[in-house]
Design a protein around this motif. Structure first.
Motif, PDB file in Angstrom:
ATOM      1  N   LEU A 167      54.630  37.303  38.228  1.00 65.54           N
ATOM      2  CA  LEU A 167      53.598  37.998  39.015  1.00 65.54           C
ATOM      3  C   LEU A 167      53.390  39.403  38.462  1.00 65.54           C
ATOM      4  O   LEU A 167      52.246  39.845  38.290  1.00 65.54           O
ATOM      5  N   LEU A 168      54.482  40.087  38.150  1.00 65.44           N
ATOM      6  CA  LEU A 168      54.387  41.438  37.583  1.00 65.44           C
ATOM      7  C   LEU A 168      53.660  41.409  36.241  1.00 65.44           C
ATOM      8  O   LEU A 168      52.795  42.248  35.974  1.00 65.44           O
ATOM      9  N   SER A 169      53.973  40.436  35.399  1.00 67.07           N
ATOM     10  CA  SER A 169      53.278  40.297  34.103  1.00 67.07           C
ATOM     11  C   SER A 169      51.793  40.032  34.312  1.00 67.07           C
ATOM     12  O   SER A 169      50.952  40.559  33.574  1.00 67.07           O
ATOM     13  N   GLN A 170      51.479  39.224  35.308  1.00 68.17           N
ATOM     14  CA  GLN A 170      50.075  38.948  35.629  1.00 68.17           C
ATOM     15  C   GLN A 170      49.373  40.232  36.055  1.00 68.17           C
ATOM     16  O   GLN A 170      48.231  40.483  35.666  1.00 68.17           O
ATOM     17  N   CYS A 171      50.061  41.060  36.826  1.00 71.57           N
ATOM     18  CA  CYS A 171      49.495  42.356  37.252  1.00 71.57           C
ATOM     19  C   CYS A 171      49.241  43.251  36.047  1.00 71.57           C
ATOM     20  O   CYS A 171      48.187  43.890  35.957  1.00 71.57           O
ATOM     21  N   HIS A 172      50.211  43.309  35.131  1.00 72.98           N
ATOM     22  CA  HIS A 172      50.040  44.117  33.920  1.00 72.98           C
ATOM     23  C   HIS A 172      48.842  43.621  33.107  1.00 72.98           C
ATOM     24  O   HIS A 172      48.048  44.429  32.603  1.00 72.98           O
ATOM     25  N   ALA A 173      48.703  42.311  32.973  1.00 74.72           N
ATOM     26  CA  ALA A 173      47.582  41.741  32.213  1.00 74.72           C
ATOM     27  C   ALA A 173      46.250  42.073  32.877  1.00 74.72           C
ATOM     28  O   ALA A 173      45.285  42.457  32.201  1.00 74.72           O
ATOM     29  N   LEU A 174      46.183  41.946  34.197  1.00 76.89           N
ATOM     30  CA  LEU A 174      44.950  42.280  34.919  1.00 76.89           C
ATOM     31  C   LEU A 174      44.620  43.759  34.773  1.00 76.89           C
ATOM     32  O   LEU A 174      43.466  44.125  34.557  1.00 76.89           O
ATOM     33  N   LEU A 175      45.644  44.600  34.881  1.00 76.14           N
ATOM     34  CA  LEU A 175      45.431  46.036  34.735  1.00 76.14           C
ATOM     35  C   LEU A 175      44.932  46.362  33.336  1.00 76.14           C
ATOM     36  O   LEU A 175      43.999  47.151  33.174  1.00 76.14           O
ATOM     37  N   SER A 176      45.511  45.752  32.315  1.00 76.87           N
ATOM     38  CA  SER A 176      45.056  45.971  30.930  1.00 76.87           C
ATOM     39  C   SER A 176      43.617  45.540  30.756  1.00 76.87           C
ATOM     40  O   SER A 176      42.824  46.220  30.102  1.00 76.87           O
ATOM     41  N   HIS A 177      43.278  44.403  31.351  1.00 77.17           N
ATOM     42  CA  HIS A 177      41.914  43.884  31.235  1.00 77.17           C
ATOM     43  C   HIS A 177      40.914  44.822  31.922  1.00 77.17           C
ATOM     44  O   HIS A 177      39.866  45.144  31.354  1.00 77.17           O
ATOM     45  N   VAL A 178      41.256  45.252  33.120  1.00 78.97           N
ATOM     46  CA  VAL A 178      40.359  46.157  33.858  1.00 78.97           C
ATOM     47  C   VAL A 178      40.229  47.487  33.127  1.00 78.97           C
ATOM     48  O   VAL A 178      39.140  48.058  33.050  1.00 78.97           O
ATOM     49  N   THR A 179      41.329  47.983  32.568  1.00 79.56           N
ATOM     50  CA  THR A 179      41.292  49.233  31.816  1.00 79.56           C
ATOM     51  C   THR A 179      40.393  49.101  30.594  1.00 79.56           C
ATOM     52  O   THR A 179      39.594  49.995  30.300  1.00 79.56           O
ATOM     53  N   ALA A 180      40.495  47.966  29.888  1.00 82.54           N
ATOM     54  CA  ALA A 180      39.652  47.744  28.706  1.00 82.54           C
ATOM     55  C   ALA A 180      38.186  47.665  29.090  1.00 82.54           C
ATOM     56  O   ALA A 180      37.328  48.227  28.400  1.00 82.54           O
ATOM     57  N   ILE A 181      37.892  47.007  30.193  1.00 83.67           N
ATOM     58  CA  ILE A 181      36.497  46.912  30.650  1.00 83.67           C
ATOM     59  C   ILE A 181      35.988  48.303  31.010  1.00 83.67           C
ATOM     60  O   ILE A 181      34.864  48.671  30.662  1.00 83.67           O
ATOM     61  N   ASP A 182      36.817  49.072  31.705  1.00 83.17           N
ATOM     62  CA  ASP A 182      36.422  50.413  32.112  1.00 83.17           C
ATOM     63  C   ASP A 182      36.153  51.293  30.893  1.00 83.17           C
ATOM     64  O   ASP A 182      35.185  52.049  30.868  1.00 83.17           O
ATOM     65  N   GLU A 183      36.992  51.190  29.879  1.00 86.30           N
ATOM     66  CA  GLU A 183      36.806  51.991  28.667  1.00 86.30           C
ATOM     67  C   GLU A 183      35.549  51.565  27.909  1.00 86.30           C
ATOM     68  O   GLU A 183      34.834  52.396  27.362  1.00 86.30           O
ATOM     69  N   ASN A 184      35.282  50.267  27.875  1.00 87.63           N
ATOM     70  CA  ASN A 184      34.083  49.764  27.188  1.00 87.63           C
ATOM     71  C   ASN A 184      32.807  50.068  27.955  1.00 87.63           C
ATOM     72  O   ASN A 184      31.721  50.065  27.388  1.00 87.63           O
TER      73      ASN A 184
END
Length: 194
Positions: A167-184
């Protein structure tokens, strides 16, 4: 973004500090339903699905509007064990009990699927729901244990078991994805006129 990062840090701290009470994780999951992915809109306040049946989380799917069940168990419990005699992995008794509990919940929800949860919440419909059990830790597992969990899960229908570290890894992956979208999403003024 700051709230998402703080939530992930909070979950990490709970696990690192050895907090093992279910209500700690119940509370965290209720406040951060995004951790289960964008397949879900949010959790329902409704937890009673039948006489004596109280689910930990009832999550509404974004695609169908139907519900799935999340059952939280303690992170200090074994998920799978190894049988030296037969040389195979199997569900621990804690996991097996949680799977049985989810089976009962799914049966209850299946019976209520035509009319919703009567009489309290007819708007909550769980048609062929799935259930996810979150139990134990896997941060120090070997590849064979991770494969064993995957294999045991692949042979079940409608119920999946995952660890708090997953679950924690899934949270990290979601956070990375959202961060990448936000930066783009940051558009330069020159790009607007192009």
């Amino acid at each position: 973004m700051g709230e998402l990062r703080a939530a992930v840090t909070e979950l990490q701290e709970h696990l690192a500090e050895g907090r093992n009470r279910e209500d700690v994780y119940q509370n965290w999951c209720e406040r951060h339903s995004w951790a289960f992915g964008n397949a879900y809109v949010a959790r329902d306040d409704q937890r009673v699905i039948g006489i004596g049946d109280h689910v930990d989380l009832l999550m509404k799917s974004t695609a169908s509007g139907l519900r799935d069940v999340y059952e939280l168990k303690r992170p200090d419990k074994d998920v799978i064990l190894y049988d030296d005699t037969h040389q195979n992995w199997y569900w621990s008794s804690h996991t097996a009990k949680a799977i049985g509990q989810c089976h009962r919940y799914l049966d209850t929800l299946h019976r209520a699927a035509e009319f919703g949860l009567q009489p309290a919440r007819p708007d909550i419909i769980a048609y062929h729901p799935r259930a996810v059990v979150i139990i134990g830790r896997s941060h120090n597992w070997e590849e064979t244990q991770l494969r064993a969990l995957h294999g045991l899960n692949s042979r079940m229908h409608g119920i999946t078991v995952m660890t708090y570290d997953q679950l924690l890894s899934q949270c990290h992956a979601l956070l990375s994805h959202v961060t990448a979208i936000d930066e783009n999403a940051e558009v330069q003024p020159s790009q607007l006129t192009a």
